[in-house]
Design a protein around this motif. Sequence first.
Motif, PDB file in Angstrom:
ATOM      1  N   LYS B  40       0.852  -1.202   0.000  1.00  0.00           N
ATOM      2  CA  LYS B  40       0.000   0.000   0.000  1.00  0.00           C
ATOM      3  C   LYS B  40       0.877   1.238   0.000  1.00  0.00           C
ATOM      4  N   ILE B  41       0.296   2.334  -0.475  1.00  0.00           N
ATOM      5  CA  ILE B  41       1.025   3.591  -0.431  1.00  0.00           C
ATOM      6  C   ILE B  41       0.081   4.689   0.067  1.00  0.00           C
ATOM      7  N   PHE B  42       0.593   5.541   0.950  1.00  0.00           N
ATOM      8  CA  PHE B  42      -0.170   6.703   1.420  1.00  0.00           C
ATOM      9  C   PHE B  42       0.645   7.958   1.136  1.00  0.00           C
ATOM     10  N   GLU B  61       5.677   7.841  13.735  1.00  0.00           N
ATOM     11  CA  GLU B  61       4.714   7.571  14.802  1.00  0.00           C
ATOM     12  C   GLU B  61       3.348   7.174  14.204  1.00  0.00           C
ATOM     13  N   MET B  62       2.950   7.853  13.112  1.00  0.00           N
ATOM     14  CA  MET B  62       1.681   7.503  12.429  1.00  0.00           C
ATOM     15  C   MET B  62       1.714   6.061  11.922  1.00  0.00           C
ATOM     16  N   ARG B  65       1.381   3.705  14.917  1.00  0.00           N
ATOM     17  CA  ARG B  65       0.101   3.703  15.622  1.00  0.00           C
ATOM     18  C   ARG B  65      -1.082   3.379  14.728  1.00  0.00           C
ATOM     19  N   LEU B  66      -1.018   3.698  13.440  1.00  0.00           N
ATOM     20  CA  LEU B  66      -2.213   3.531  12.611  1.00  0.00           C
ATOM     21  C   LEU B  66      -1.972   2.862  11.252  1.00  0.00           C
ATOM     22  N   LEU B  67      -0.956   3.323  10.530  1.00  0.00           N
ATOM     23  CA  LEU B  67      -0.890   2.947   9.114  1.00  0.00           C
ATOM     24  C   LEU B  67      -0.379   1.528   8.863  1.00  0.00           C
TER      25      LEU B  67
END
Lengths: 81, 81
Positions: B40-42, B61-62, B65-67
Amino acid sequence: MVVAEVVIELKEGVADPEGMNTKKALNLLGWDVEGVKSGKIFEIDLGEDIDEDEAREEVEEMCKRLLANPVIQTYDITLEG
Amino acid sequence: MVVAEVVIELKEGVADPEGMNTKKALNLLGWDVEGVKSGKIFEIDLGEDIDEDEAREEVEEMCKRLLANPVIQTYDITLEG
Protein backbone atom coordinates in the motif's frame (compact mmCIF):
# COMPACT_ATOMS: atom_id res chain seq x y z
CA MET A 1 16.99 -9.42 -12.28
CA VAL A 2 14.66 -6.69 -13.51
CA VAL A 3 12.06 -5.55 -10.98
CA ALA A 4 9.28 -3.13 -11.87
CA GLU A 5 7.66 -1.03 -9.19
CA VAL A 6 4.15 0.01 -10.17
CA VAL A 7 2.35 2.69 -8.16
CA ILE A 8 -1.38 2.91 -8.79
CA GLU A 9 -3.30 5.93 -7.55
CA LEU A 10 -6.74 7.40 -8.07
CA LYS A 11 -7.03 10.23 -10.61
CA GLU A 12 -7.70 13.74 -9.33
CA GLY A 13 -11.41 14.20 -8.63
CA VAL A 14 -12.13 10.52 -7.98
CA ALA A 15 -13.45 9.91 -4.45
CA ASP A 16 -10.88 8.27 -2.16
CA PRO A 17 -12.80 7.02 0.90
CA GLU A 18 -9.80 5.12 2.28
CA GLY A 19 -7.66 8.27 2.10
CA MET A 20 -10.40 10.42 3.63
CA ASN A 21 -10.94 8.01 6.52
CA THR A 22 -7.21 7.69 7.13
CA LYS A 23 -7.01 11.50 7.32
CA LYS A 24 -9.92 11.57 9.79
CA ALA A 25 -8.31 8.89 11.94
CA LEU A 26 -4.96 10.73 11.99
CA ASN A 27 -6.75 13.97 12.92
CA LEU A 28 -8.59 12.18 15.75
CA LEU A 29 -5.25 10.87 17.02
CA GLY A 30 -4.07 14.48 17.23
CA TRP A 31 -2.07 14.93 14.00
CA ASP A 32 -2.89 18.01 12.00
CA VAL A 33 -2.54 16.46 8.51
CA GLU A 34 -4.21 18.28 5.62
CA GLY A 35 -4.90 15.38 3.30
CA VAL A 36 -4.17 11.71 2.64
CA LYS A 37 -4.20 9.92 -0.72
CA SER A 38 -4.24 6.15 -0.74
CA GLY A 39 -2.85 3.90 -3.44
CA LYS A 40 -1.48 0.47 -4.26
CA ILE A 41 2.00 -0.71 -5.11
CA PHE A 42 3.11 -3.86 -6.94
CA GLU A 43 6.71 -5.07 -7.20
CA ILE A 44 6.94 -7.33 -10.23
CA ASP A 45 9.96 -9.61 -10.71
CA LEU A 46 10.43 -9.92 -14.48
CA GLY A 47 13.39 -12.32 -14.36
CA GLU A 48 16.77 -11.96 -16.09
CA ASP A 49 16.05 -12.30 -19.79
CA ILE A 50 14.48 -8.96 -20.52
CA ASP A 51 15.89 -5.54 -21.41
CA GLU A 52 14.64 -2.24 -20.04
CA ASP A 53 12.60 -1.10 -23.06
CA GLU A 54 10.89 -4.46 -23.38
CA ALA A 55 10.21 -4.54 -19.60
CA ARG A 56 8.61 -1.10 -19.60
CA GLU A 57 6.40 -1.98 -22.55
CA GLU A 58 5.27 -5.26 -20.95
CA VAL A 59 4.52 -3.68 -17.58
CA GLU A 60 2.54 -0.90 -19.24
CA GLU A 61 0.42 -3.55 -20.96
CA MET A 62 -0.03 -5.35 -17.58
CA CYS A 63 -1.27 -2.11 -16.03
CA LYS A 64 -3.76 -1.54 -18.82
CA ARG A 65 -5.06 -5.12 -18.88
CA LEU A 66 -4.99 -6.14 -15.21
CA LEU A 67 -3.39 -3.98 -12.55
CA ALA A 68 -5.10 -0.61 -12.99
CA ASN A 69 -8.44 0.72 -14.09
CA PRO A 70 -7.44 3.47 -16.54
CA VAL A 71 -10.85 5.15 -16.21
CA ILE A 72 -10.25 6.15 -12.58
CA GLN A 73 -6.61 5.30 -11.86
CA THR A 74 -3.14 6.42 -12.91
CA TYR A 75 -0.09 4.17 -12.93
CA ASP A 76 3.57 5.02 -12.59
CA ILE A 77 6.27 2.49 -13.51
CA THR A 78 9.84 2.49 -12.13
CA LEU A 79 12.35 -0.14 -13.24
CA GLU A 80 15.18 -1.35 -10.99
CA GLY A 81 18.19 -3.58 -11.60
CA MET B 1 4.08 22.01 1.55
CA VAL B 2 5.65 18.87 3.00
CA VAL B 3 4.29 15.61 1.60
CA ALA B 4 5.29 12.25 3.01
CA GLU B 5 5.07 9.14 0.85
CA VAL B 6 4.69 6.01 2.97
CA VAL B 7 5.13 2.59 1.33
CA ILE B 8 3.84 -0.32 3.40
CA GLU B 9 4.82 -3.85 2.43
CA LEU B 10 4.62 -7.28 4.01
CA LYS B 11 7.76 -8.57 5.72
CA GLU B 12 9.69 -11.42 4.08
CA GLY B 13 8.04 -14.74 4.91
CA VAL B 14 4.56 -13.32 5.48
CA ALA B 15 1.99 -14.80 3.06
CA ASP B 16 0.93 -12.35 0.34
CA PRO B 17 -2.21 -13.83 -1.28
CA GLU B 18 -2.88 -10.70 -3.32
CA GLY B 19 0.64 -10.80 -4.76
CA MET B 20 0.42 -14.53 -5.45
CA ASN B 21 -2.93 -14.21 -7.21
CA THR B 22 -1.73 -11.23 -9.23
CA LYS B 23 1.27 -13.31 -10.35
CA LYS B 24 -1.04 -16.20 -11.31
CA ALA B 25 -3.32 -13.88 -13.28
CA LEU B 26 -0.35 -12.32 -15.14
CA ASN B 27 0.98 -15.81 -15.94
CA LEU B 28 -2.45 -16.85 -17.24
CA LEU B 29 -2.49 -13.77 -19.47
CA GLY B 30 0.79 -14.98 -20.98
CA TRP B 31 3.41 -12.95 -19.06
CA ASP B 32 6.29 -14.93 -17.65
CA VAL B 33 6.70 -12.96 -14.39
CA GLU B 34 8.56 -14.69 -11.55
CA GLY B 35 6.97 -13.01 -8.57
CA VAL B 36 4.70 -10.18 -7.46
CA LYS B 37 4.68 -8.41 -4.10
CA SER B 38 1.71 -6.24 -3.21
CA GLY B 39 1.73 -3.25 -0.90
CA LYS B 40 0.00 0.00 0.00
CA ILE B 41 1.03 3.59 -0.43
CA PHE B 42 -0.17 6.70 1.42
CA GLU B 43 0.64 10.28 0.41
CA ILE B 44 0.24 12.45 3.49
CA ASP B 45 0.04 16.25 3.17
CA LEU B 46 1.60 17.64 6.36
CA GLY B 47 1.02 21.32 5.56
CA GLU B 48 3.57 24.15 5.58
CA ASP B 49 4.52 24.64 9.20
CA ILE B 50 6.73 21.63 9.76
CA ASP B 51 10.43 20.95 9.17
CA GLU B 52 11.86 17.76 7.75
CA ASP B 53 13.08 16.16 11.00
CA GLU B 54 9.80 16.85 12.74
CA ALA B 55 7.85 15.51 9.74
CA ARG B 56 9.82 12.26 9.62
CA GLU B 57 9.33 11.71 13.35
CA GLU B 58 5.58 12.35 13.15
CA VAL B 59 5.07 10.10 10.15
CA GLU B 60 7.03 7.30 11.82
CA GLU B 61 4.71 7.57 14.80
CA MET B 62 1.68 7.50 12.43
CA CYS B 63 3.00 4.30 10.85
CA LYS B 64 3.46 2.64 14.23
CA ARG B 65 0.10 3.70 15.62
CA LEU B 66 -2.21 3.53 12.61
CA LEU B 67 -0.89 2.95 9.11
CA ALA B 68 1.15 -0.24 9.44
CA ASN B 69 1.12 -3.39 11.52
CA PRO B 70 4.76 -3.65 12.63
CA VAL B 71 4.37 -7.37 13.39
CA ILE B 72 3.92 -8.29 9.73
CA GLN B 73 4.61 -5.10 7.74
CA THR B 74 7.52 -2.80 6.98
CA TYR B 75 7.16 0.90 6.21
CA ASP B 76 9.36 3.20 4.21
CA ILE B 77 9.00 6.99 4.45
CA THR B 78 10.06 9.48 1.75
CA LEU B 79 9.61 13.22 2.26
CA GLU B 80 9.03 15.63 -0.63
CA GLY B 81 8.90 19.40 -0.86
